[in-house]
Design a protein around this motif. Structure first.
Motif, PDB file in Angstrom:
ATOM      1  N   THR A  82       0.936  -1.202   0.033  1.00 55.53           N
ATOM      2  CA  THR A  82       0.043   0.187   0.023  1.00 55.53           C
ATOM      3  C   THR A  82       0.916   1.259  -0.089  1.00 55.53           C
ATOM      4  OG1 THR A  82      -0.160  -0.120   2.538  1.00 55.53           O
ATOM      5  CG2 THR A  82      -1.967  -1.037   1.271  1.00 55.53           C
ATOM      6  N   GLN A  83       2.174   1.094  -0.058  1.00 53.42           N
ATOM      7  CA  GLN A  83       3.098   2.047  -0.102  1.00 53.42           C
ATOM      8  C   GLN A  83       3.393   2.694  -1.226  1.00 53.42           C
ATOM      9  OE1 GLN A  83       3.747   3.038   3.169  1.00 53.42           O
ATOM     10  NE2 GLN A  83       4.901   4.939   2.503  1.00 53.42           N
ATOM     11  N   LEU A  84       2.966   3.753  -1.687  1.00 57.64           N
ATOM     12  CA  LEU A  84       3.100   4.249  -3.138  1.00 57.64           C
ATOM     13  C   LEU A  84       4.744   4.711  -3.430  1.00 57.64           C
ATOM     14  CD1 LEU A  84       0.015   6.686  -3.901  1.00 57.64           C
ATOM     15  CD2 LEU A  84       0.206   4.282  -4.741  1.00 57.64           C
ATOM     16  N   HIS A  85       5.149   4.220  -4.546  1.00 59.24           N
ATOM     17  CA  HIS A  85       6.355   4.875  -4.841  1.00 59.24           C
ATOM     18  C   HIS A  85       6.589   6.436  -5.026  1.00 59.24           C
ATOM     19  CE1 HIS A  85       9.885   5.708  -7.550  1.00 59.24           C
ATOM     20  NE2 HIS A  85      10.394   4.502  -7.049  1.00 59.24           N
ATOM     21  N   PRO A  86       7.640   6.893  -4.537  1.00 58.11           N
ATOM     22  CA  PRO A  86       7.509   8.349  -4.553  1.00 58.11           C
ATOM     23  C   PRO A  86       7.057   9.129  -5.713  1.00 58.11           C
ATOM     24  CG  PRO A  86       9.443   7.703  -3.593  1.00 58.11           C
ATOM     25  CD  PRO A  86       8.868   6.527  -4.091  1.00 58.11           C
ATOM     26  N   LEU A  87       7.449   8.602  -7.034  1.00 60.83           N
ATOM     27  CA  LEU A  87       6.839   8.915  -8.231  1.00 60.83           C
ATOM     28  C   LEU A  87       5.309   8.819  -8.241  1.00 60.83           C
ATOM     29  CD1 LEU A  87       9.636   7.401 -10.568  1.00 60.83           C
ATOM     30  CD2 LEU A  87       8.960   9.893 -10.648  1.00 60.83           C
ATOM     31  N   GLN A  88       5.043   7.906  -7.884  1.00 56.23           N
ATOM     32  CA  GLN A  88       3.260   7.646  -7.992  1.00 56.23           C
ATOM     33  C   GLN A  88       2.707   8.870  -7.122  1.00 56.23           C
ATOM     34  OE1 GLN A  88       3.459   3.533  -6.641  1.00 56.23           O
ATOM     35  NE2 GLN A  88       2.317   2.958  -8.659  1.00 56.23           N
ATOM     36  N   ARG A  89       3.210   9.035  -5.914  1.00 55.12           N
ATOM     37  CA  ARG A  89       2.649   9.932  -4.955  1.00 55.12           C
ATOM     38  C   ARG A  89       2.831  11.438  -5.534  1.00 55.12           C
ATOM     39  NH1 ARG A  89       5.580  11.422  -0.862  1.00 55.12           N
ATOM     40  NH2 ARG A  89       6.683   9.685  -0.831  1.00 55.12           N
ATOM     41  N   LYS A  90       4.338  11.848  -6.172  1.00 54.05           N
ATOM     42  CA  LYS A  90       4.361  12.851  -6.574  1.00 54.05           C
ATOM     43  C   LYS A  90       3.491  13.447  -7.872  1.00 54.05           C
ATOM     44  CE  LYS A  90       7.112  14.497  -3.462  1.00 54.05           C
ATOM     45  NZ  LYS A  90       6.567  15.579  -2.684  1.00 54.05           N
ATOM     46  N   PHE A  91       3.226  12.075  -8.539  1.00 51.06           N
ATOM     47  CA  PHE A  91       2.319  12.399  -9.799  1.00 51.06           C
ATOM     48  C   PHE A  91       1.000  12.950  -9.355  1.00 51.06           C
ATOM     49  CE2 PHE A  91       3.494  11.172 -14.338  1.00 51.06           C
ATOM     50  CZ  PHE A  91       4.988  11.332 -13.975  1.00 51.06           C
ATOM     51  N   LEU A  92       0.635  12.294  -8.376  1.00 46.27           N
ATOM     52  CA  LEU A  92      -0.764  12.715  -7.807  1.00 46.27           C
ATOM     53  C   LEU A  92      -0.879  14.137  -7.010  1.00 46.27           C
ATOM     54  CD1 LEU A  92      -1.925   9.222  -5.891  1.00 46.27           C
ATOM     55  CD2 LEU A  92      -2.789  10.203  -8.044  1.00 46.27           C
ATOM     56  N   GLU A  93       0.261  14.256  -6.226  1.00 44.19           N
ATOM     57  CA  GLU A  93       0.511  15.664  -5.408  1.00 44.19           C
ATOM     58  C   GLU A  93       0.394  16.823  -6.637  1.00 44.19           C
ATOM     59  OE1 GLU A  93       3.624  15.640  -2.841  1.00 44.19           O
ATOM     60  OE2 GLU A  93       2.624  14.030  -1.863  1.00 44.19           O
ATOM     61  N   HIS A  94       1.056  16.474  -7.983  1.00 40.44           N
ATOM     62  CA  HIS A  94       1.269  17.462  -8.892  1.00 40.44           C
ATOM     63  C   HIS A  94       0.211  17.538  -9.995  1.00 40.44           C
ATOM     64  CE1 HIS A  94       5.284  19.348  -7.845  1.00 40.44           C
ATOM     65  NE2 HIS A  94       5.514  18.051  -7.076  1.00 40.44           N
ATOM     66  N   ALA A  95      -0.728  16.814  -9.650  1.00 40.86           N
ATOM     67  CA  ALA A  95      -1.802  16.594 -10.936  1.00 40.86           C
ATOM     68  C   ALA A  95      -1.305  16.504 -12.347  1.00 40.86           C
ATOM     69  CB  ALA A  95      -2.768  17.936 -10.775  1.00 40.86           C
ATOM     70  N   VAL A 130     -13.040  24.705  -2.335  1.00 43.89           N
ATOM     71  CA  VAL A 130     -12.945  25.420  -3.781  1.00 43.89           C
ATOM     72  C   VAL A 130     -11.516  26.347  -3.812  1.00 43.89           C
ATOM     73  CG1 VAL A 130     -14.009  26.728  -5.493  1.00 43.89           C
ATOM     74  CG2 VAL A 130     -15.543  25.152  -4.485  1.00 43.89           C
ATOM     75  N   GLY A 131     -10.887  25.891  -4.851  1.00 41.23           N
ATOM     76  CA  GLY A 131      -9.668  26.899  -4.915  1.00 41.23           C
ATOM     77  C   GLY A 131      -8.342  26.170  -4.303  1.00 41.23           C
ATOM     78  N   THR A 132      -8.432  25.102  -3.742  1.00 45.62           N
ATOM     79  CA  THR A 132      -7.522  24.220  -3.348  1.00 45.62           C
ATOM     80  C   THR A 132      -7.162  22.996  -4.336  1.00 45.62           C
ATOM     81  OG1 THR A 132      -8.782  22.750  -2.020  1.00 45.62           O
ATOM     82  CG2 THR A 132      -8.247  24.351  -0.894  1.00 45.62           C
ATOM     83  N   ARG A 133      -5.933  22.164  -3.805  1.00 49.04           N
ATOM     84  CA  ARG A 133      -5.640  21.288  -4.895  1.00 49.04           C
ATOM     85  C   ARG A 133      -5.319  19.989  -4.284  1.00 49.04           C
ATOM     86  NH1 ARG A 133      -1.374  24.329  -8.772  1.00 49.04           N
ATOM     87  NH2 ARG A 133      -2.335  26.527  -8.722  1.00 49.04           N
ATOM     88  N   PRO A 134      -6.465  19.417  -3.959  1.00 50.29           N
ATOM     89  CA  PRO A 134      -6.354  17.900  -3.419  1.00 50.29           C
ATOM     90  C   PRO A 134      -6.157  16.865  -4.485  1.00 50.29           C
ATOM     91  CG  PRO A 134      -8.663  18.811  -3.769  1.00 50.29           C
ATOM     92  CD  PRO A 134      -7.892  19.738  -4.036  1.00 50.29           C
ATOM     93  N   VAL A 135      -5.804  15.710  -4.047  1.00 46.18           N
ATOM     94  CA  VAL A 135      -5.506  14.763  -4.955  1.00 46.18           C
ATOM     95  C   VAL A 135      -6.794  14.129  -5.398  1.00 46.18           C
ATOM     96  CG1 VAL A 135      -4.880  12.453  -4.910  1.00 46.18           C
ATOM     97  CG2 VAL A 135      -3.240  13.914  -3.990  1.00 46.18           C
ATOM     98  N   ARG A 136      -6.913  13.870  -6.645  1.00 49.83           N
ATOM     99  CA  ARG A 136      -8.409  13.330  -7.216  1.00 49.83           C
ATOM    100  C   ARG A 136      -8.670  12.034  -6.684  1.00 49.83           C
ATOM    101  NH1 ARG A 136      -6.436  13.643 -13.508  1.00 49.83           N
ATOM    102  NH2 ARG A 136      -8.180  12.205 -13.787  1.00 49.83           N
ATOM    103  N   LEU A 151      -5.694  21.379 -11.952  1.00 53.83           N
ATOM    104  CA  LEU A 151      -6.412  20.818 -12.722  1.00 53.83           C
ATOM    105  C   LEU A 151      -6.937  21.935 -14.217  1.00 53.83           C
ATOM    106  CD1 LEU A 151      -8.925  18.494 -11.128  1.00 53.83           C
ATOM    107  CD2 LEU A 151      -6.716  17.868 -12.167  1.00 53.83           C
ATOM    108  N   VAL A 152      -7.130  23.113 -13.759  1.00 52.42           N
ATOM    109  CA  VAL A 152      -7.320  24.107 -14.656  1.00 52.42           C
ATOM    110  C   VAL A 152      -6.259  24.616 -15.318  1.00 52.42           C
ATOM    111  CG1 VAL A 152      -8.080  26.365 -14.960  1.00 52.42           C
ATOM    112  CG2 VAL A 152      -9.490  24.830 -13.260  1.00 52.42           C
ATOM    113  N   GLU A 153      -5.011  24.467 -14.756  1.00 49.67           N
ATOM    114  CA  GLU A 153      -3.670  24.923 -15.239  1.00 49.67           C
ATOM    115  C   GLU A 153      -3.477  23.621 -16.425  1.00 49.67           C
ATOM    116  OE1 GLU A 153      -1.962  26.710 -11.305  1.00 49.67           O
ATOM    117  OE2 GLU A 153      -1.114  24.911 -11.972  1.00 49.67           O
ATOM    118  N   GLY A 154      -3.540  22.651 -15.930  1.00 50.77           N
ATOM    119  CA  GLY A 154      -3.345  21.338 -16.774  1.00 50.77           C
ATOM    120  C   GLY A 154      -4.290  21.263 -18.106  1.00 50.77           C
ATOM    121  N   GLN A 155      -5.634  21.704 -17.894  1.00 52.10           N
ATOM    122  CA  GLN A 155      -6.451  21.929 -19.178  1.00 52.10           C
ATOM    123  C   GLN A 155      -5.720  23.081 -20.132  1.00 52.10           C
ATOM    124  OE1 GLN A 155      -9.314  20.473 -20.166  1.00 52.10           O
ATOM    125  NE2 GLN A 155      -8.657  18.976 -18.899  1.00 52.10           N
ATOM    126  N   ILE A 156      -5.140  24.189 -19.729  1.00 53.63           N
ATOM    127  CA  ILE A 156      -4.703  25.287 -20.315  1.00 53.63           C
ATOM    128  C   ILE A 156      -3.311  24.695 -20.787  1.00 53.63           C
ATOM    129  CG2 ILE A 156      -3.499  27.389 -20.241  1.00 53.63           C
ATOM    130  CD1 ILE A 156      -5.633  28.202 -17.981  1.00 53.63           C
TER     131      ILE A 156
END
Lengths: 158, 763
Positions: free
Chosen positions: A84-97, B17-23, B652-657
């Protein structure tokens, strides 16, 4: 033609399967073994969605035959997290969208891990060149690059 | 407590609204466990494969499937004869009209194959290998016909005709001869002759663009199960499972209620997955075989048979005064529809001059068929093309009077009350604010080096509202599920959960958002037109408000108080009025725990047909460097400002742009469909049809301009599409300025840039 019996290692586990001689490793992973995390985007080695490593080497699994897996050690996206421990890359991909639709994400994660194994402190340009074989149509790569830089930082302990 | 219709900054501090949580769908997508269209399987499943025409244009004399049918392991073979004939009529609003007579022929050819790759038959077999063998045993007797690929040639009176009886619509009196021009449309305001007569300067140019593909990385894929009782299920990757259900059931000839469509995760759409390609085929094969059937297209099939975006031929003329006021504009836009009518040329006509306040405007459009795959929508369909022609011409106009191109646009920008060429007046703010945000960007004034150029452009897109449904259910422990029927292309589950959490006053991680199948929620339109966060978001917020009313009623019952004396704050019922302060607040969790004795489960479903749409507007600039030896163009910098109303999830909005801009860069510089003399596509793969890779692109700076839409609870405007509209022109204007010569054709591939440089040297 009779199917071939192949013994290999996938994500650290011993695996045996039967495949047709012309079946790609990608088809074997997805259709025979149910490991559908590895994606097919093109089937011609141009998009990188099917990236896996074989004995540590980054390859497009659509360009490798299933029978070539014999005796090798294969890593797929399903083996990237430690339980259940994500690799740092997986975690950072989520955090950075760093993903939108997510279809290219498994391949890009595998490729990025492969980069960081070779180069723990890549520049942005090195990341962009290394990932040039992995197509993403959604993100423009901005956030992907950010996520890889951030993961590398964390993995270096900075 | 009544909720304000709109929450604007200063009225109430937003917590979510306006925050950046994990989807919410994030983890399965980084672990490989998310299931896309090709990832579903069922016991006894067969593989479906499609036979395609090798010819660009051919009459189908006969199809003999007997040998394929007889091959061991083959369970079903189908042709167009297995699909019901459809009535010839255009259904729905003209801008998005559908003709099922055409659509069924697009799924599978009948009288003629109209493009290379046109489906003519399909098989279902026990393995991919057997299915491939079976395809080779199908004998199609073709009479090869002359073909036409190029739009100018297709519009000629002596061009080979795709439909021998097609009379151009929209022309009075109707032409007496058939042609490949399916319709002509015209919009007009003011008096363009008088407008041009009053102009100090008139600039005019003609522009051409090649068809490009949406380039989604996931090929079309579905799994179909048709049961003996006539009920069927589909697992499909699409931009809208309700629309896939509607179109597929009609094409297959079954009642809507007998088909249940499950939304697979979708691996990119960008407009290309608004319509079915494989779903009707898989369903018919399953019906014939009595087994589930899975079809997964190859990349080659995607390029050859699944809607690219239209190519175009456009002429734009603009008249200005010497102080930079636009007094007249005229545009003629001809679009390639592909093998069947209806390109997005009407959108192009309507969007073209909409960023501007111009008294005298005319937009004319032609919809032209040719022996290419039928086009599909692609991100703000039509608008990037007309913007390319219009914004290139605007750049010439600004240069002709030595005015800064952004200041020129700001001087002429449309405001609320400005009429549009298609009739309605603009009603929303945000255009001028967006241009100003770009003007203020520090990078806009950085100096350029040798062989470098800076290009600007603006762009307009309608955005959409429409039909959406949402269900909000308070779980037994006070956590919440939000279900909608909107396909999630790039993170809308996150924005739905955020809007629900904000409205309910609870934490984001107490809300789970899911996409429900067609049997589990009310109708939702396709996730297109940048409508989901706007329209489905309204349904979610309204359902949350109903849930709040119910929770207040439950609290009133527990307290033996009047419901009017209970308010909802921060996820809790609080006693107000008489008795205020006498009791503790009741959090949602406590009310949920007492649901059984207060009336049972707490949930609400809301369906809306959302109006009050605010359009999207973007202003962008980019810096490029042209290599004079190779003609290669490197994009050095890209800054994109977009009026997003309110960014629900800014990342997510930045990503769209960033995504829209990168597609625009590919369109401008590299991407095109290339045909040989036989009308065959020669670059049907990602090696030769090259979309931008990571090393091709610079950082793309997204500037979020927030001018809230008063018709959405949080001010959201659609954000997915306006960003691509200016990008083609911005790059073209930058290249033109870098080389000192106007570029008029996309893509600006190295040979074209070299040619432009060469003709410049020669002149």
């Amino acid at each position: 033609m009779a199917k071939q019996h192949v013994a290999t290692t996938i994500n650290g586990d011993a695996v045996e399967f039967l495949c047709e001689t012309h079946q790609t490793l990608l088809d074997v992973l997805r259709d025979e073994l149910g490991l559908t995390g590895t994606k097919e985007g093109c089937g011609t080695g141009d998009c990188g969605a099917c990236s896996v490593t074989i004995d540590g080497r980054l390859v497009c699994s659509c360009l490798v035959l299933g029978v070539e897996a014999a005796g090798k050690s294969i890593q797929t996206i399903e083996g990237m997290a430690a339980g259940t421990q994500l690799h740092p890359l997986q975690r950072k991909f989520l955090e950075h969208a760093a993903l939108q639709c997510g279809i290219c994400t498994p391949g890009i994660l595998i490729a990025a891990r492969s980069l960081l194994e070779r180069n723990p402190d890549p520049t942005e340009e090195e990341i962009r060149l290394w990932l040039a074989g992995n197509l993403c149509r959604c993100t423009g790569y901005n956030k992907i690059v950010d996520a890889v830089l951030d993961a590398a930082r964390e993995m270096r302990g900075e | 407590m009544t909720m304000p219709d709109t929450i604007t900054p200063g009225e109430k501090k937003l917590k979510v609204v306006g925050t950046r949580p994990v989807r919410p769908d994030g983890v399965p997508k980084v672990t490989g466990l998310a299931r896309f269209g090709a990832d579903y399987s069922l016991p006894g499943m067969l593989w479906g494969k499609i036979l395609r025409s090798p010819h660009a244009h051919a009459r189908i004399r006969s199809i003999d499937t007997s040998q394929a049918q007889a091959l061991p392991g083959v369970k079903a073979v189908m042709t167009a004869a297995d699909l019901p004939e459809q009535k010839f009529e255009y259904v729905g609003a003209e801008r998005v009209a559908v003709n099922f007579w055409h659509m069924t022929r697009g799924i599978m050819a009948r009288e003629k194959a109209l493009f290379e790759g046109h489906a003519v038959a399909a098989v279902a077999a026990i393995s991919k290998t057997v299915a491939d063998e079976a395809l080779q045993l199908i004998k199609v007797d073709y009479e090869v016909l002359p073909h036409v690929i190029n739009i100018e040639q297709a519009m000629q009176p002596d061009a080979p005709l795709l439909f021998e009886d097609m009379i151009t619509r929209g022309v009075e009196p109707a032409p007496d001869k058939p042609s490949n021009i399916s319709k002509r449309i015209e919009f007009k305001i003011g008096d363009i002759e008088a407008g041009f007569a009053a102009a100090d300067k008139i600039v005019e140019n003609t522009f051409r663009t090649a068809p490009v593909h949406q380039g989604y990385i996931e090929p079309q894929a579905c799994l179909a199960r048709f049961d003996a009782d006539g009920q069927a299920e589909l697992w499909a990757s699409s931009q809208g499972h309700f629309v896939i259900r509607a179109l597929t059931s009609r094409l297959v000839g079954m009642e809507v209620g007998n088909l249940r469509v499950h939304p697979a995760e979708i691996g990119g759409g960008f407009g290309g997955k608004n319509v079915p390609y494989v779903e009707p085929v898989a369903l018919v094969l399953s019906r014939k075989a009595g087994h589930p059937v899975k079809i997964v297209l190859s990349r080659d099939e995607v390029f050859k048979a699944c809607g690219p975006a239209a190519g175009s031929l456009m002429t734009v003329k603009i008249g200005i005064t010497k102080d930079g006021k636009i007094v007249a504009a005229d545009g003629v836009f001809s679009f390639q529809a592909g093998a069947f009518p209806t390109s997005p040329v009407m959108n192009a006509c309507m969007c073209s001059f909409s960023p501007y306040d111009i008294a005298n405007v005319r937009s004319v459009g032609y919809d032209v068929v040719s022996n290419r795959p039928k086009t599909a929508a692609y991100r703000a369909p039509g608008s990037p093309l007309s913007a390319y022609a219009v914004e290139s011409t605007m750049d010439m106009a600004a240069a002709s009077i030595g005015m800064d191109p952004l200041q020129f646009r700001l001087k002429n920008v449309a405001k609320p009350g400005t009429p549009t060429v298609s009739g309605p007046k603009h009603t929303h703010e945000g255009f001028a604010e967006t241009i100003r945000a770009l003007l203020q960007n520090p990078a806009y004034s950085t100096p350029l080096g040798k062989n470098q150029g800076r290009g600007v452009a603006v762009g307009y897109w309608f955005n959409n509202g429409g039909e959406s449904s949402a269900n909000v259910h308070v779980n037994e422990d006070g956590t919440v599920v939000v279900a909608t029927g909107s396909a999630d292309l790039s993170g809308t589950r996150a924005s739905m959960a955020m809007m629900a959490a904000e409205t309910l006053g609870i934490d984001y991680d107490k809300v789970r958002a899911i996409v429900a199948d067609t049997g589990s929620i009310g109708f939702c339109g396709i996730s297109a037109g940048s409508r989901t966060t706007f329209a489905t978001g309204i349904a979610v917020v309204q359902a949350c408000r109903k849930v709040i009313d119910e929770l207040r009623a439950r609290a009133a019952m527990i307290w033996d108080a009047k419901v009017e004396d209970v308010v909802w704050e921060d996820g809790c019922a609080r006693r107000a009025g008489k008795g205020a302060g006498e009791v503790e607040t009741l959090p949602i969790k406590a009310i949920a725990a007492k649901r059984t004795v207060t009336g049972g489960p707490v949930s609400a479903e809301v369906s809306v047909n959302a109006g009050g749409v605010a359009p999207g507007f973007a202003a962008e600039f980019c810096d490029v460097e042209v290599d004079p030896e190779t003609g290669a163009v490197k994009v050095l910098r890209f800054v994109a400002a977009q009026d997003v109303g309110r960014a629900i999830h800014p990342a997510l909005v930045e990503g769209q742009i960033q995504g829209g801009v990168s597609q625009g860069i590919g369109w401008a510089l590299n991407e095109e469909y290339i045909y040989d003399d036989a009308g065959r596509l020669v670059n049907a793969g990602f090696l030769d049809y090259r979309i931008p890779v990571a090393s091709d692109l610079p950082r793309i700076e997204a500037v979020l301009v927030e001018v809230p839409n008063p018709n959405h609870p949080f001010g959201a405007k659609g954000v997915g599409e306006a960003n691509i509209v200016p990008s083609l022109a911005a790059v073209s204007n930058a290249v033109s300025r870098a080389i000192g010569r106007r570029m008029t054709e996309l893509p600006m591939s190295p040979p074209k840039v070299l040619h432009a440089l060469g003709s410049q040297r020669g002149s």
